[in-house]
Design a protein around this motif. Structure first.
Motif, PDB file in Angstrom:
ATOM      1  N   ALA A 126       0.828  -1.204   0.000  1.00  0.00           N
ATOM      2  CA  ALA A 126       0.000   0.000   0.000  1.00  0.00           C
ATOM      3  C   ALA A 126       0.859   1.249   0.000  1.00  0.00           C
ATOM      4  O   ALA A 126       1.892   1.309   0.681  1.00  0.00           O
TER       5      ALA A 126
ATOM      6  N   LEU B  87       3.959  -0.374  -7.061  1.00  0.00           N
ATOM      7  CA  LEU B  87       2.912   0.552  -7.500  1.00  0.00           C
ATOM      8  C   LEU B  87       3.445   1.485  -8.575  1.00  0.00           C
ATOM      9  O   LEU B  87       4.612   1.901  -8.531  1.00  0.00           O
TER      10      LEU B  87
ATOM     11  N   THR C 127       2.049   4.453  -9.009  1.00  0.00           N
ATOM     12  CA  THR C 127       1.898   5.778  -8.413  1.00  0.00           C
ATOM     13  C   THR C 127       3.003   6.036  -7.400  1.00  0.00           C
ATOM     14  O   THR C 127       3.556   5.107  -6.806  1.00  0.00           O
TER      15      THR C 127
ATOM     16  N   HIS D 142       4.503   7.508  -3.840  1.00  0.00           N
ATOM     17  CA  HIS D 142       4.042   7.710  -2.463  1.00  0.00           C
ATOM     18  C   HIS D 142       5.261   7.953  -1.577  1.00  0.00           C
ATOM     19  O   HIS D 142       6.341   7.401  -1.807  1.00  0.00           O
TER      20      HIS D 142
ATOM     21  N   HIS E 187       5.339   3.568   2.393  1.00  0.00           N
ATOM     22  CA  HIS E 187       4.719   2.330   1.927  1.00  0.00           C
ATOM     23  C   HIS E 187       4.459   1.405   3.118  1.00  0.00           C
ATOM     24  O   HIS E 187       5.215   1.399   4.094  1.00  0.00           O
TER      25      HIS E 187
ATOM     26  N   GLU F 187     -10.801  -1.802   0.552  1.00  0.00           N
ATOM     27  CA  GLU F 187     -11.861  -0.932   0.028  1.00  0.00           C
ATOM     28  C   GLU F 187     -12.361   0.009   1.122  1.00  0.00           C
ATOM     29  O   GLU F 187     -12.526   1.216   0.891  1.00  0.00           O
TER      30      GLU F 187
ATOM     31  N   MET G 281      -9.558   2.580   2.012  1.00  0.00           N
ATOM     32  CA  MET G 281      -9.405   3.628   1.010  1.00  0.00           C
ATOM     33  C   MET G 281     -10.534   4.649   1.134  1.00  0.00           C
ATOM     34  O   MET G 281     -10.316   5.855   1.001  1.00  0.00           O
TER      35      MET G 281
ATOM     36  N   GLY H 244      -3.396   5.568  -0.105  1.00  0.00           N
ATOM     37  CA  GLY H 244      -3.575   6.213  -1.393  1.00  0.00           C
ATOM     38  C   GLY H 244      -3.789   5.243  -2.533  1.00  0.00           C
ATOM     39  O   GLY H 244      -4.569   5.502  -3.447  1.00  0.00           O
ATOM     40  N   ASN H 245      -3.109   4.102  -2.478  1.00  0.00           N
ATOM     41  CA  ASN H 245      -3.223   3.102  -3.535  1.00  0.00           C
ATOM     42  C   ASN H 245      -2.723   1.791  -2.957  1.00  0.00           C
ATOM     43  O   ASN H 245      -2.028   1.773  -1.936  1.00  0.00           O
TER      44      ASN H 245
ATOM     45  N   ALA I  71      -1.672  -2.590  -4.075  1.00  0.00           N
ATOM     46  CA  ALA I  71      -1.550  -3.710  -5.006  1.00  0.00           C
ATOM     47  C   ALA I  71      -1.603  -5.001  -4.215  1.00  0.00           C
ATOM     48  O   ALA I  71      -0.922  -5.132  -3.186  1.00  0.00           O
TER      49      ALA I  71
END
Length: 486
Positions: A238, A286, A288, A290, A293, A317, A320, A326-327, A329
């Motif tokens: 994340a 990721l 993106t 950041h 992590h 979900e 977030m 933020g994002n 995987a």
């Protein structure tokens, strides 16, 4: 009153004394050849190098006992050593030439694995990765792992009370030892191999030996707890904004999936970049960008439990939606899961490739870890221009690996001796202010012994010295490690 260990005279091993050790161990267990000894004289980080006239490698407990008894007779100091993968030079001899290395690496048998009672019996020289593989063959798992699993030995892990990435759910090595055998400094064999759940016969010597760094005895065998093999797991990477956000994410995951969350690690983007630069086959999980992590692992070890992937997707979900990340995987295979963990496990190796740095293995209360990282890092970089802090680690148990990279182009020996020493003292002073410990999972060794003596409360030091003097009055067991002399 002077410390008896400080005034005890040691003997330099001469040819005649060394021949007595050779007679006990034979050609396979004794070497005085420089090319054989040399690889074991320097610690893993390359900060400490000693000398030793001989490498002693017993094949069983009885040979360990005979070696230690002979060492006591001649007042010869011994330095127990496993995989030599420790981080505080606890298994490195000094440069006096008086200390013999006592290697447990030949004692590498796994003698029993009982899937029904969940116990494994093995020698101290068994490599952690080999234990993992043996347990897996009978549907069990030894729930302690770390980056050096390919070289770290069970005896060394016990003697340093190792932690690793699964402490959040399973605890440190101290929690995983059901029984052990050790040879004490007088050469007697202490047998506590029976895995008793209740035993009220006074002081627990087994627990004293765990984390003692070979200063009051040498662990030769152990009985260890295992857990059921995993049916499935889900590893998540994340992207987050800060350690504080990571802590909020940890609390959320613990509230909704505590029994399924086995690991929760954080690292800055600086650490990720260092790994992808210096470690082949690694890349950012990721696309993106950041600043920080988080690496999480959810597990399933009971058929009645839901899929860890379904659990992770549901929790991610929600997290977030609550702006806790933020994002993210989710690893789509075991290979990708291992690739995520390889990044985390390779930070120390990558950092070493990037240049010299100070490493501080510290712990603070879990609730204070994010604040420590955010508040204490900037003043160091401001006070010592050119330095770069890198903090990462086990957010779930408060263990921070707080590293400070040296400025480019400095005379590193001089920097370690001056700015480096001042930075380390500053870091440990701040750790103490937070109610923390200057050693979370790597021990004291010789690297931290001066700072430990400076900062430890008098009652702790007095107790350690009394225990050391009582068990090892001749001072032959791993001198100069863990216990500061009075």
């Amino acid at each position: 009153m002077p410390d008896p260990l400080q005034t005890m005279e040691k003997t330099v091993p001469d040819v005649n004394i060394l021949s007595e050790f050779r007679a006990i161990l034979g050609s396979k267990g004794y070497s005085d050849e420089n090319d054989v000894i040399s690889p074991w004289l320097t610690d893993w980080r390359g900060r400490f190098t000693g000398s030793s006239p001989a490498l002693l490698s017993p094949a069983n407990t009885q040979e360990v006992a005979a070696v230690i008894k002979l060492a006591g007779k001649h007042r010869i100091s011994l330095v127990p050593q496993g995989g030599n993968s420790g981080m505080v030079a606890g298994a490195t001899p000094d440069n006096s030439g008086q200390q013999l290395i006592l290697s447990l690496r030949r004692m590498n048998s796994i003698t029993a694995i009982d899937a029904d009672d969940g116990l494994v019996t093995c020698d101290a020289g068994v490599i952690l990765q080999n234990l993992h593989e043996a347990a897996a063959k009978v549907g069990r798992r030894f729930p302690l792992t770390l980056g050096g699993k390919g070289s770290a030995t069970i005896g060394g892990l016990i003697s340093t009370n190792a932690g690793g990435t699964q402490v959040l759910r399973h605890g440190t090595m101290r929690m995983l030892v059901a029984g052990l055998e050790a040879v004490l400094p007088d050469g007697s064999i202490y047998d506590a191999m029976a895995p008793l759940k209740k035993d009220n016969r006074g002081y627990d010597l087994k627990q004293l030996l765990i984390g003692a760094e070979g200063t009051i005895g040498v662990v030769t065998k152990a009985v260890l707890h295992t857990v059921p093999a995993l049916l499935d797991r889900c590893v998540v990477w994340a992207g987050i904004d800060s350690p504080s956000q990571a802590y909020e994410l940890l609390l959320f995951m613990q509230r909704h999936g505590r029994e399924r969350l086995e690991g929760f690690e954080i690292l800055p983007d600086r650490a990720l970049n260092t790994v992808t630069t210096h470690i082949a086959g690694t890349r950012a999980p990721l696309e993106t960008q950041h600043r920080w992590h988080a690496l999480m692992e959810f597990v399933q070890d009971d058929a009645a439990q839901s899929s860890p992937r379904e659990l992770a997707m549901h929790l991610l979900e929600q997290a977030m939606s609550a702006n806790l990340l933020g994002n993210a995987a989710i690893a789509s295979s075991d290979a990708q899961a291992e690739a995520f963990w390889k990044i985390r496990d390779s930070i120390a190796e990558a950092e070493r490739a990037a240049g010299p740095a100070l490493q501080h293995d510290i712990s603070v209360p879990v609730a204070a870890m994010a604040r420590f990282i955010e508040v204490e890092s900037p003043p160091i970089e401001a006070a010592y221009p050119g330095t770069k802090t890198l903090a990462f680690g086990h957010l779930g148990d408060g263990n921070i690996h707080f590293h400070v990279k040296a400025p480019d182009g400095v005379d590193i020996v001089n920097w370690y001796a001056h700015d480096g020493k001042a930075i380390t003292s500053h870091v440990y002073d701040r750790v103490r202010a937070y109610g923390g410990s200057l050693s979370a999972e790597h021990g004291i060794g010789q690297a931290k012994i001066a700072e430990f003596e400076r900062l430890a409360e008098p009652a702790r030091l007095a107790a350690l010295r009394a225990i050391k003097n009582a068990f090892d009055p001749l001072g032959i067991m791993n001198p100069g490690k863990l216990v500061p002399l009075a």
